[in-house]
Write a protein that holds these residues in place. Structure first.
Motif, PDB file in Angstrom:
ATOM      1  N   MET A   1       0.829  -1.199   0.000  1.00  0.00           N
ATOM      2  CA  MET A   1       0.000   0.000   0.000  1.00  0.00           C
ATOM      3  C   MET A   1       0.867   1.254   0.000  1.00  0.00           C
ATOM      4  N   GLU A   2       1.853   1.311   0.897  1.00  0.00           N
ATOM      5  CA  GLU A   2       2.698   2.490   0.981  1.00  0.00           C
ATOM      6  C   GLU A   2       3.453   2.745  -0.317  1.00  0.00           C
ATOM      7  N   ARG A   3       3.931   1.687  -0.949  1.00  0.00           N
ATOM      8  CA  ARG A   3       4.701   1.883  -2.172  1.00  0.00           C
ATOM      9  C   ARG A   3       3.844   2.494  -3.265  1.00  0.00           C
ATOM     10  N   ASN A   4       2.585   2.082  -3.381  1.00  0.00           N
ATOM     11  CA  ASN A   4       1.699   2.687  -4.372  1.00  0.00           C
ATOM     12  C   ASN A   4       1.419   4.136  -4.019  1.00  0.00           C
ATOM     13  N   THR A   5       1.168   4.390  -2.752  1.00  0.00           N
ATOM     14  CA  THR A   5       0.955   5.759  -2.290  1.00  0.00           C
ATOM     15  C   THR A   5       2.198   6.587  -2.553  1.00  0.00           C
ATOM     16  N   LEU A   6       3.336   6.047  -2.252  1.00  0.00           N
ATOM     17  CA  LEU A   6       4.596   6.738  -2.465  1.00  0.00           C
ATOM     18  C   LEU A   6       4.801   7.032  -3.946  1.00  0.00           C
ATOM     19  N   LYS A   7       4.536   6.047  -4.771  1.00  0.00           N
ATOM     20  CA  LYS A   7       4.677   6.221  -6.217  1.00  0.00           C
ATOM     21  C   LYS A   7       3.761   7.338  -6.711  1.00  0.00           C
ATOM     22  N   ASP A   8       2.521   7.334  -6.249  1.00  0.00           N
ATOM     23  CA  ASP A   8       1.557   8.362  -6.661  1.00  0.00           C
ATOM     24  C   ASP A   8       1.969   9.746  -6.174  1.00  0.00           C
ATOM     25  N   LYS A   9       2.385   9.835  -4.919  1.00  0.00           N
ATOM     26  CA  LYS A   9       2.751  11.137  -4.348  1.00  0.00           C
ATOM     27  C   LYS A   9       3.998  11.713  -5.004  1.00  0.00           C
ATOM     28  N   THR A  10       4.967  10.864  -5.293  1.00  0.00           N
ATOM     29  CA  THR A  10       6.182  11.368  -5.942  1.00  0.00           C
ATOM     30  C   THR A  10       5.894  11.792  -7.378  1.00  0.00           C
ATOM     31  N   PHE A  11       4.999  11.089  -8.034  1.00  0.00           N
ATOM     32  CA  PHE A  11       4.622  11.469  -9.399  1.00  0.00           C
ATOM     33  C   PHE A  11       3.911  12.822  -9.385  1.00  0.00           C
ATOM     34  N   GLN A  12       2.978  13.001  -8.452  1.00  0.00           N
ATOM     35  CA  GLN A  12       2.243  14.268  -8.363  1.00  0.00           C
ATOM     36  C   GLN A  12       3.166  15.433  -8.010  1.00  0.00           C
ATOM     37  N   LEU A  13       4.145  15.181  -7.142  1.00  0.00           N
ATOM     38  CA  LEU A  13       5.118  16.226  -6.825  1.00  0.00           C
ATOM     39  C   LEU A  13       5.885  16.613  -8.082  1.00  0.00           C
ATOM     40  N   SER A  14       6.293  15.632  -8.862  1.00  0.00           N
ATOM     41  CA  SER A  14       7.018  15.921 -10.106  1.00  0.00           C
ATOM     42  C   SER A  14       6.176  16.771 -11.049  1.00  0.00           C
ATOM     43  N   VAL A  15       4.909  16.432 -11.176  1.00  0.00           N
ATOM     44  CA  VAL A  15       4.006  17.201 -12.040  1.00  0.00           C
ATOM     45  C   VAL A  15       3.915  18.646 -11.549  1.00  0.00           C
ATOM     46  N   SER A  16       3.734  18.828 -10.248  1.00  0.00           N
ATOM     47  CA  SER A  16       3.645  20.183  -9.682  1.00  0.00           C
ATOM     48  C   SER A  16       4.923  20.971  -9.920  1.00  0.00           C
ATOM     49  N   ILE A  17       6.060  20.314  -9.771  1.00  0.00           N
ATOM     50  CA  ILE A  17       7.347  20.984  -9.967  1.00  0.00           C
ATOM     51  C   ILE A  17       7.556  21.330 -11.440  1.00  0.00           C
ATOM     52  N   ILE A  18       7.099  20.491 -12.342  1.00  0.00           N
ATOM     53  CA  ILE A  18       7.216  20.796 -13.771  1.00  0.00           C
ATOM     54  C   ILE A  18       6.429  22.061 -14.101  1.00  0.00           C
ATOM     55  N   TYR A  19       5.231  22.190 -13.546  1.00  0.00           N
ATOM     56  CA  TYR A  19       4.441  23.413 -13.762  1.00  0.00           C
ATOM     57  C   TYR A  19       5.160  24.630 -13.184  1.00  0.00           C
ATOM     58  N   LEU A  20       5.710  24.474 -11.987  1.00  0.00           N
ATOM     59  CA  LEU A  20       6.451  25.574 -11.373  1.00  0.00           C
ATOM     60  C   LEU A  20       7.683  25.918 -12.206  1.00  0.00           C
ATOM     61  N   TYR A  21       8.376  24.903 -12.680  1.00  0.00           N
ATOM     62  CA  TYR A  21       9.560  25.104 -13.526  1.00  0.00           C
ATOM     63  C   TYR A  21       9.215  25.975 -14.736  1.00  0.00           C
ATOM     64  N   ARG A  22       8.110  25.672 -15.375  1.00  0.00           N
ATOM     65  CA  ARG A  22       7.690  26.461 -16.537  1.00  0.00           C
ATOM     66  C   ARG A  22       7.457  27.918 -16.152  1.00  0.00           C
ATOM     67  N   GLN A  23       6.844  28.120 -14.985  1.00  0.00           N
ATOM     68  CA  GLN A  23       6.624  29.480 -14.493  1.00  0.00           C
ATOM     69  C   GLN A  23       7.946  30.191 -14.251  1.00  0.00           C
ATOM     70  N   LEU A  24       8.841  29.515 -13.585  1.00  0.00           N
ATOM     71  CA  LEU A  24      10.120  30.118 -13.213  1.00  0.00           C
ATOM     72  C   LEU A  24      10.964  30.474 -14.428  1.00  0.00           C
ATOM     73  N   CYS A  25      10.863  29.671 -15.460  1.00  0.00           N
ATOM     74  CA  CYS A  25      11.690  29.904 -16.648  1.00  0.00           C
ATOM     75  C   CYS A  25      11.222  31.103 -17.474  1.00  0.00           C
ATOM     76  N   ASN A  26      10.080  31.667 -17.124  1.00  0.00           N
ATOM     77  CA  ASN A  26       9.635  32.890 -17.787  1.00  0.00           C
ATOM     78  C   ASN A  26      10.526  34.074 -17.434  1.00  0.00           C
ATOM     79  N   ASN A  27      11.261  33.961 -16.333  1.00  0.00           N
ATOM     80  CA  ASN A  27      12.192  34.997 -15.904  1.00  0.00           C
ATOM     81  C   ASN A  27      13.604  34.437 -16.031  1.00  0.00           C
ATOM     82  N   ARG A  28      14.395  35.021 -16.900  1.00  0.00           N
ATOM     83  CA  ARG A  28      15.732  34.491 -17.199  1.00  0.00           C
ATOM     84  C   ARG A  28      16.606  34.260 -15.971  1.00  0.00           C
ATOM     85  N   GLY A  29      16.482  35.071 -14.972  1.00  0.00           N
ATOM     86  CA  GLY A  29      17.319  34.935 -13.791  1.00  0.00           C
ATOM     87  C   GLY A  29      17.036  33.697 -12.965  1.00  0.00           C
TER      88      GLY A  29
END
Length: 118
Positions: A1-29
């Motif tokens: 159970m934990e491994r599936n939860t862990l897999k899901d949570k880490t995937f969702q974190l990656s998705v959230s960070i990818i969206y943030l990454y796109r936002q951050l890259c709008n500013n060159r600095g």
């Protein structure tokens, strides 16, 4: 159970960070910090997935330990981005809560796995 939860949570974190990454890259600095955050955050889930297919219990544990270290690094980059005002406090706090939850699962899984090997 934990491994599936862990897999899901880490995937969702990656998705959230990818969206943030796109936002951050709008500013060159922000590119360097954004890349560091993206690398560490997506590495968490990748190492969790690799652990599932580890060739031994030791390999499984080693991959989860790497994921734990990458989670701590991800928290660092989020805190740095928050402190410099690059990321809104609320957004950073949500991401940090996600990291803490992932760390708790990783630590519990590692303790359980290490105990079984003794």
């Amino acid at each position: 159970m934990e491994r599936n939860t862990l897999k899901d949570k880490t995937f969702q974190l990656s998705v959230s960070i990818i969206y943030l990454y796109r936002q951050l890259c709008n500013n060159r600095g922000n590119e360097v910090l954004a890349c560091q955050l993206l690398r560490s955050a997506t590495s968490i889930g990748a190492n969790v997935r690799e652990a599932v297919y580890g060739v031994s219990r030791a390999d499984f544990i080693a991959k989860l330990q790497i994921a734990l270290k990458e989670t701590a690094e991800t928290e660092y980059w989020i805190e740095l981005l928050q402190e410099t005002g690059t990321v809104k406090s609320e957004q950073g706090e949500k991401l940090k809560r996600d990291c803490v939850e992932i760390k708790r699962i990783l630590i519990a899984t590692l303790k359980s796995s290490k105990f079984k090997t003794q």
